[in-house]
Design a protein around this motif. Sequence first.
Motif, short mmCIF file in Angstrom:
data_model
loop_
_atom_site.label_atom_id
_atom_site.label_comp_id
_atom_site.label_asym_id
_atom_site.label_seq_id
_atom_site.Cartn_x
_atom_site.Cartn_y
_atom_site.Cartn_z
N GLY A 26 0.82 -1.20 0.00
CA GLY A 26 0.00 0.00 0.00
C GLY A 26 0.85 1.25 0.00
N GLU A 27 0.54 2.16 0.92
CA GLU A 27 1.27 3.41 1.06
C GLU A 27 1.67 3.58 2.51
OE1 GLU A 27 -0.96 6.69 -0.50
OE2 GLU A 27 -1.14 5.77 -2.47
N LEU A 28 2.86 4.15 2.73
CA LEU A 28 3.36 4.40 4.08
C LEU A 28 3.43 5.90 4.29
CD1 LEU A 28 6.23 1.83 4.51
CD2 LEU A 28 4.47 2.33 6.18
N ASP A 29 2.62 6.40 5.22
CA ASP A 29 2.65 7.82 5.52
C ASP A 29 2.33 8.06 6.99
OD1 ASP A 29 -0.16 7.70 5.81
OD2 ASP A 29 -0.51 8.48 3.81
N LEU A 30 2.22 9.31 7.36
CA LEU A 30 2.01 9.69 8.76
C LEU A 30 0.80 8.99 9.38
CD1 LEU A 30 2.92 11.46 11.12
CD2 LEU A 30 1.50 13.29 10.18
N SER A 31 -0.22 8.71 8.59
CA SER A 31 -1.43 8.12 9.13
C SER A 31 -1.27 6.66 9.55
CB SER A 31 -2.59 8.23 8.13
OG SER A 31 -2.38 7.38 7.02
N ASN A 32 -0.24 5.98 9.05
CA ASN A 32 -0.11 4.56 9.36
C ASN A 32 1.32 4.13 9.69
OD1 ASN A 32 1.20 4.37 6.85
ND2 ASN A 32 -0.69 3.77 5.81
N VAL A 33 2.24 5.08 9.77
CA VAL A 33 3.64 4.72 10.01
C VAL A 33 3.83 4.03 11.36
CG1 VAL A 33 4.44 6.90 11.01
CG2 VAL A 33 6.01 5.49 9.66
N ALA A 34 2.98 4.30 12.33
CA ALA A 34 3.10 3.65 13.64
C ALA A 34 2.90 2.14 13.52
CB ALA A 34 2.12 4.25 14.63
N VAL A 35 1.99 1.71 12.68
CA VAL A 35 1.74 0.28 12.47
C VAL A 35 2.98 -0.37 11.87
CG1 VAL A 35 0.36 -1.39 11.16
CG2 VAL A 35 -0.75 0.60 12.20
N PHE A 36 3.58 0.28 10.89
CA PHE A 36 4.80 -0.23 10.26
C PHE A 36 5.95 -0.27 11.26
CE2 PHE A 36 8.69 0.78 7.76
CZ PHE A 36 8.81 -0.42 7.09
N SER A 37 6.09 0.80 12.01
CA SER A 37 7.16 0.90 13.01
C SER A 37 7.04 -0.20 14.06
CB SER A 37 7.14 2.27 13.68
OG SER A 37 8.15 2.38 14.64
N TYR A 72 4.15 4.44 -2.27
CA TYR A 72 4.51 5.76 -1.76
C TYR A 72 5.00 5.59 -0.33
CZ TYR A 72 3.98 10.37 0.31
OH TYR A 72 4.22 11.55 0.98
N LEU A 73 6.04 6.34 0.03
CA LEU A 73 6.44 6.41 1.44
C LEU A 73 6.91 7.82 1.73
CD1 LEU A 73 9.81 6.28 1.52
CD2 LEU A 73 9.36 3.88 1.22
N ASP A 74 6.66 8.26 2.95
CA ASP A 74 7.06 9.61 3.32
C ASP A 74 8.27 9.56 4.26
OD1 ASP A 74 6.08 9.04 5.87
OD2 ASP A 74 4.42 10.46 5.76
N SER A 75 8.67 10.73 4.72
CA SER A 75 9.87 10.82 5.56
C SER A 75 9.72 10.06 6.87
CB SER A 75 10.22 12.28 5.82
OG SER A 75 9.16 12.93 6.50
N GLY A 76 8.51 9.94 7.38
CA GLY A 76 8.31 9.17 8.61
C GLY A 76 8.68 7.71 8.42
N ALA A 77 8.32 7.14 7.29
CA ALA A 77 8.67 5.75 6.99
C ALA A 77 10.18 5.61 6.80
CB ALA A 77 7.93 5.29 5.75
N ILE A 78 10.79 6.59 6.14
CA ILE A 78 12.24 6.55 5.96
C ILE A 78 12.94 6.62 7.31
CG2 ILE A 78 14.22 7.78 4.99
CD1 ILE A 78 12.33 8.60 2.66
N ASN A 79 12.44 7.44 8.22
CA ASN A 79 13.01 7.52 9.56
C ASN A 79 12.93 6.19 10.29
OD1 ASN A 79 13.79 10.21 9.37
ND2 ASN A 79 11.87 10.97 10.22
N VAL A 80 11.83 5.48 10.14
CA VAL A 80 11.69 4.15 10.76
C VAL A 80 12.77 3.21 10.22
CG1 VAL A 80 10.21 2.11 10.97
CG2 VAL A 80 9.24 4.40 11.29
N LEU A 81 13.00 3.26 8.92
CA LEU A 81 14.04 2.42 8.32
C LEU A 81 15.42 2.78 8.87
CD1 LEU A 81 12.74 2.38 4.64
CD2 LEU A 81 12.58 0.53 6.31
#
Length: 105
Positions: free
Chosen positions: A23-34, A60-69
């Motif tokens: 899907g897409e990784l952004d501020l709305s769901n980055v906590a689940v990924f993290s 799509y991924l935003d800076s929040g997802a990149i920070n988790v990585l």
Amino acid sequence: MATPLEVHTDRRDDGTTVVAAVGELDLSNVAVFSEALGAAVRTGRDVTAPVRVDLTRIEYLDSGAINVLFDHADAIDVLVNPILLSVLTVSGLDKVTKVEAAPPQ
């Protein structure tokens, strides 16, 4: 409203742990990924192989997802959708962990 995201964690027969996101990784769901990635890294510490992060189905991924990585860079390698490779390269993630594009489908 949260952007659609599915995250699955699997332990393969060879002991490798894979966290796959769709899907897409952004501020709305980055906590689940993290949360999923953090849990996989914690349980995968007993294995010498890094946790494989499969982002081949992320569009799509935003800076929040990149920070988790970046937060887990010492314990992961990343397989990414080719359209996102430049974003991860510009961010410098490829300097701290293995980042590779998935073969075209």
